[in-house]
Scaffold this motif. Sequence first.
Motif: not given
Length: 585
Positions: A348-354, A69-72
């Motif tokens: 994509v991973a960041s958006l998924l979590v957020a 959630g934070m990295l991207g």
Amino acid sequence: MATTPLARPHHLSFSTILHSLSQTPHRLRKRMFVTWSPDQEMNQVRQRSGADMKRKLEWYDLVALGVAGMLGAGVFVTTGRVAHKVSGPAVFISYIVAGVSALLSSMCYTEFSVEMPVAGGAFSYLRVTFGEFVGYFGGANILMEYVLSNAAVARTFTEYLSHAFGVDDPKSWRVQVDGLAQGYNALDFPAVALIILITLCLCHSTKESSIVNVVMTVFHVIFFGVVIVACFANGNPKNLIEPKGLAPFGARGVLDGAAIVYVSYIGYDSVSTMAEEIRNPSKSLPIGIAGSVLIVSALYCLMALALCSMIPYDEILDDASFSSAFKNMVGWRWMGNVVGVGASLGIVASLLVAMLGQARYLCVVGRARLVPFWLAKVHPSTGTPINATIFLGICTASIALFTDLEIVIEMISIGTLLVFYLVAGALIYRRYVKLGGSGGVSSPLPTLLFLLLLTSTSIGFSLSWKLNGGYWWGLAMFGTAAIAITGIFHRKVPCNRSTAEWSVPLMPWPAAASIFLSVFLMASLKKRSFLRFVLWSCFITLFYALYGVHSTFHAEEMEMERGASEGNHGEPSPPQQGKLEVQGP
């Protein structure tokens, strides 16, 4: 656990609406500072969604969710811009300052989430402490922050995806429309498509989404390691001090940069919103929240150092800065394409979590009847808040379609910092004010006075720093006063022992430091952030006065009617909102 039947919708005629509006002052006085107990928040309120969310997540799921959630959002959205225009090569110090503030805030979040494992995050923590309106105000601000930051991340996805396909100008993937205002006329359809796909994925299942996220996060961390090694291999330490030194914009630039990159830490609080879906919250939440913040802080600093060592800060491009840096290196142009691919997957991973977290915030606000109740619906088969997910997906896609990245970035961070400030204050209030039970009730005045004085000295320190030329006597006076006030409060006011299985040590110092840093970083933000905050605050306050307070008032009436009806049939009555304690000041 038996599920409480959902309350009947309250149908209002036009005359009833007019009568309700005439009762607004009375209902505001009655509802604004009414609080729920943690037990009611975890049971009665949660049951309003119908089906329970499914408990499938472990501690490693939470670490992966927090890291992803934070990295991207952090490295790929803000690093290049801040290094080029605000902090210079010292951007890594900006990340350290922001990381310390985020870590302090994460400790406050952790204690609340362990004591009260519900999906509402900051909204629930503030509502049980300061009352309905403060919880609603904080929840609405963090939701707006999520939507804006997700829109910014989605538009960054288009920039890096274009580099992955060898296209140097990401604007060529956007459709320019004449007649729209500048900054809102570049339509970004790839960003919209990404948001729609993620929304559909999140509607299906949390656990399957988490498995996808774990795989992508492992790949993402490995990818970061490759980029860091490649940057340092092609870098030169002289770039960190040339052409104008490590901090060409001075200490002010470093701290202003910290306020901007703070958006990079939006994501760890998403972990707390997953509390209803965790098998062992008391063990998993502290590891998931604190672990993800520490891992990400280290990666941010290394990535920022690597970028600034590879290319002088004044040559870093604002758009897709990492890909652009490699494409300017002789023999390494191919790496720019690889970075584009890896960054796109990380985003994509960041958006998924957020987007996972924002839907759960809105779901719990809907349970409280502060927004239309259909947003609280949890799908019985998938166990996901499907209506909230779709609604916020549409909002995020709409902003990502029209709004330029530069405009969005200037509007974010203030809501997050405000909510983190409120959560830290709420933790101090709950730890130093006895709210009832076997220990009786203590006066909240000493604690409220401390919070007021600490906030005032923090504002004084921040303004002394912000004013051109700097008032060093103000920095010394207000800084010393903040430390002295905290020390006196720590010595004179007894701290209640936390009932949570994990609690913040050395109270009130960590929470007080979180308050101080949140205020300081807010003061460093641009004018556009405060303008957006004022407009949004006016809108949500008006919405609360015209809709939220009446909706919760009628919900209370229905709860009491149902309780009386069940009592007449000899059945136990559920807890009633009309019997709640007014624990606010």
